[in-house]
Each structure stands twice: as structure tokens, then as C-alpha cells.
Design a protein around this motif. Structure first.
Motif, PDB file in Angstrom:
ATOM      1  N   GLY A 112       3.906  28.537  24.905  1.00  0.00           N
ATOM      2  CA  GLY A 112       2.972  27.498  25.345  1.00  0.00           C
ATOM      3  C   GLY A 112       2.737  26.447  24.278  1.00  0.00           C
ATOM      4  O   GLY A 112       2.682  25.249  24.567  1.00  0.00           O
ATOM      5  N   TYR A 113       2.607  26.888  23.029  1.00  0.00           N
ATOM      6  CA  TYR A 113       2.415  25.941  21.925  1.00  0.00           C
ATOM      7  C   TYR A 113       3.647  25.060  21.750  1.00  0.00           C
ATOM      8  O   TYR A 113       3.538  23.846  21.551  1.00  0.00           O
ATOM      9  N   MET A 114       4.828  25.645  21.850  1.00  0.00           N
ATOM     10  CA  MET A 114       6.048  24.856  21.696  1.00  0.00           C
ATOM     11  C   MET A 114       6.190  23.839  22.824  1.00  0.00           C
ATOM     12  O   MET A 114       6.612  22.700  22.592  1.00  0.00           O
ATOM     13  N   ILE A 115       5.819  24.207  24.029  1.00  0.00           N
ATOM     14  CA  ILE A 115       5.863  23.255  25.146  1.00  0.00           C
ATOM     15  C   ILE A 115       4.859  22.132  24.920  1.00  0.00           C
ATOM     16  O   ILE A 115       5.173  20.950  25.145  1.00  0.00           O
ATOM     17  N   SER A 116       3.665  22.464  24.461  1.00  0.00           N
ATOM     18  CA  SER A 116       2.663  21.417  24.226  1.00  0.00           C
ATOM     19  C   SER A 116       3.097  20.468  23.111  1.00  0.00           C
ATOM     20  O   SER A 116       2.867  19.265  23.197  1.00  0.00           O
ATOM     21  N   ARG A 117       3.761  20.976  22.073  1.00  0.00           N
ATOM     22  CA  ARG A 117       4.276  20.101  21.011  1.00  0.00           C
ATOM     23  C   ARG A 117       5.397  19.214  21.538  1.00  0.00           C
ATOM     24  O   ARG A 117       5.500  18.044  21.177  1.00  0.00           O
ATOM     25  N   GLY A 118       6.222  19.753  22.396  1.00  0.00           N
ATOM     26  CA  GLY A 118       7.283  18.945  22.982  1.00  0.00           C
ATOM     27  C   GLY A 118       6.729  17.823  23.835  1.00  0.00           C
ATOM     28  O   GLY A 118       7.217  16.690  23.784  1.00  0.00           O
ATOM     29  N   LEU A 119       5.690  18.115  24.621  1.00  0.00           N
ATOM     30  CA  LEU A 119       5.059  17.072  25.418  1.00  0.00           C
ATOM     31  C   LEU A 119       4.382  16.035  24.531  1.00  0.00           C
ATOM     32  O   LEU A 119       4.409  14.841  24.830  1.00  0.00           O
ATOM     33  N   ALA A 120       3.779  16.491  23.453  1.00  0.00           N
ATOM     34  CA  ALA A 120       3.126  15.545  22.545  1.00  0.00           C
ATOM     35  C   ALA A 120       4.142  14.632  21.879  1.00  0.00           C
ATOM     36  O   ALA A 120       3.913  13.440  21.708  1.00  0.00           O
ATOM     37  N   LYS A 121       5.289  15.186  21.513  1.00  0.00           N
ATOM     38  CA  LYS A 121       6.320  14.379  20.865  1.00  0.00           C
ATOM     39  C   LYS A 121       6.981  13.413  21.824  1.00  0.00           C
ATOM     40  O   LYS A 121       7.489  12.382  21.415  1.00  0.00           O
ATOM     41  N   SER A 122       6.982  13.736  23.102  1.00  0.00           N
ATOM     42  CA  SER A 122       7.704  12.902  24.056  1.00  0.00           C
ATOM     43  C   SER A 122       7.000  11.579  24.341  1.00  0.00           C
ATOM     44  O   SER A 122       7.644  10.633  24.761  1.00  0.00           O
ATOM     45  N   GLY A 123       5.690  11.491  24.118  1.00  0.00           N
ATOM     46  CA  GLY A 123       5.013  10.284  24.540  1.00  0.00           C
ATOM     47  C   GLY A 123       4.079   9.622  23.564  1.00  0.00           C
ATOM     48  O   GLY A 123       3.535   8.562  23.858  1.00  0.00           O
ATOM     49  N   SER A 124       3.872  10.154  22.393  1.00  0.00           N
ATOM     50  CA  SER A 124       2.904   9.531  21.494  1.00  0.00           C
ATOM     51  C   SER A 124       3.586   8.996  20.241  1.00  0.00           C
ATOM     52  O   SER A 124       4.653   9.423  19.862  1.00  0.00           O
ATOM     53  N   ARG A 125       2.918   8.073  19.615  1.00  0.00           N
ATOM     54  CA  ARG A 125       3.403   7.481  18.379  1.00  0.00           C
ATOM     55  C   ARG A 125       2.301   7.541  17.325  1.00  0.00           C
ATOM     56  O   ARG A 125       1.133   7.376  17.630  1.00  0.00           O
ATOM     57  N   ASP A 126       2.678   7.763  16.101  1.00  0.00           N
ATOM     58  CA  ASP A 126       1.761   7.790  14.967  1.00  0.00           C
ATOM     59  C   ASP A 126       2.221   6.716  14.006  1.00  0.00           C
ATOM     60  O   ASP A 126       3.409   6.643  13.685  1.00  0.00           O
ATOM     61  N   PRO A 127       1.322   5.840  13.532  1.00  0.00           N
ATOM     62  CA  PRO A 127       1.768   4.777  12.611  1.00  0.00           C
ATOM     63  C   PRO A 127       2.450   5.349  11.379  1.00  0.00           C
ATOM     64  O   PRO A 127       2.060   6.392  10.859  1.00  0.00           O
ATOM     65  N   TYR A 128       3.446   4.661  10.925  1.00  0.00           N
ATOM     66  CA  TYR A 128       4.240   5.100   9.783  1.00  0.00           C
ATOM     67  C   TYR A 128       4.005   4.130   8.629  1.00  0.00           C
ATOM     68  O   TYR A 128       4.246   2.941   8.749  1.00  0.00           O
ATOM     69  N   ASP A 129       3.520   4.638   7.510  1.00  0.00           N
ATOM     70  CA  ASP A 129       3.292   3.817   6.319  1.00  0.00           C
ATOM     71  C   ASP A 129       4.212   4.279   5.226  1.00  0.00           C
ATOM     72  O   ASP A 129       4.304   5.463   4.926  1.00  0.00           O
ATOM     73  N   ASP A 130       4.922   3.345   4.620  1.00  0.00           N
ATOM     74  CA  ASP A 130       5.792   3.672   3.495  1.00  0.00           C
ATOM     75  C   ASP A 130       4.991   3.979   2.253  1.00  0.00           C
ATOM     76  O   ASP A 130       4.001   3.462   1.968  1.00  0.00           O
TER      77      ASP A 130
END
Length: 99
Positions: A81-99
């Protein structure tokens, strides 16, 4: 032979072989797993299953209703269940990337 593109066939490369300008990626796919609330809920649920399995025993002649094999089955189900929820989270969200 010439390295230039023929007339009317404009591709992604210029005549000298340099790649066309691509936009720079400004976000990662999602937050790191250990920064999410679902990670802490998963850890708490796994600990709760292990504690419940340890506490429920075969006291006073009763059978052990929550054996270790059943506890590990529940942990595997929680992990899937946790792996499925992480997969769903990765499929649609973005987190700002700072160098």
C-alpha cells in the motif's frame, strides 16, 4: 558532402551538430520519501502491528490469535500500500528544485 540540413527539413539540430536549446528542469518529481506524512504513518502502522503481535499471546490456555506469520502478512500488505501511494504521488506532483 555538406553537414548542413537540406532546405525545408529543419530538425532539432543546427548545421554544425549542436543540439537545440532545451529548457532546464526546475523541479524534482516529488518530495523525498522520508519528508512525507505517509512515511511516518507507514512506520507507525508497522510498529503497531509488531507490538500487537507481541502483546497478543497464548496466555491462560488460549490459542495465539495473532501469530507472527499473520503479523508479517499485514506488514507486507502495508508495504505494498505504501509503495502504491508513493507511485501515485510521484506520478502527479512536482517539488521545486533548487541548485
Amino acid at each position: 558532402m555538406s553537414a548542413a540540413n537540406p532546405v525545408g527539413n529543419a530538425g532539432p539540430h543546427t548545421g554544425d551538430g549542436a543540439a537545440a536549446h532545451r529548457p532546464r528542469r526546475r523541479s524534482t518529481e516529488t518530495k523525498a520519501a522520508f519528508k512525507t506524512t505517509e512515511f511516518f504513518v507507514y512506520i507507525a502502522a508497522v510498529v503497531a502491528v509488531l507490538i500487537a503481535s507481541m502483546v497478543v499471546g497464548d496466555d491462560e490456555g488460549h490459542a495465539d490469535y495473532f501469530r507472527a506469520d499473520k503479523a508479517w502478512l499485514y506488514i507486507v500488505i502495508l508495504t505494498v500500500g505504501y509503495m502504491i501511494s508513493r507511485g501515485l504521488a510521484k506520478s502527479g506532483s512536482r517539488d521545486p528544485y533548487d541548485d
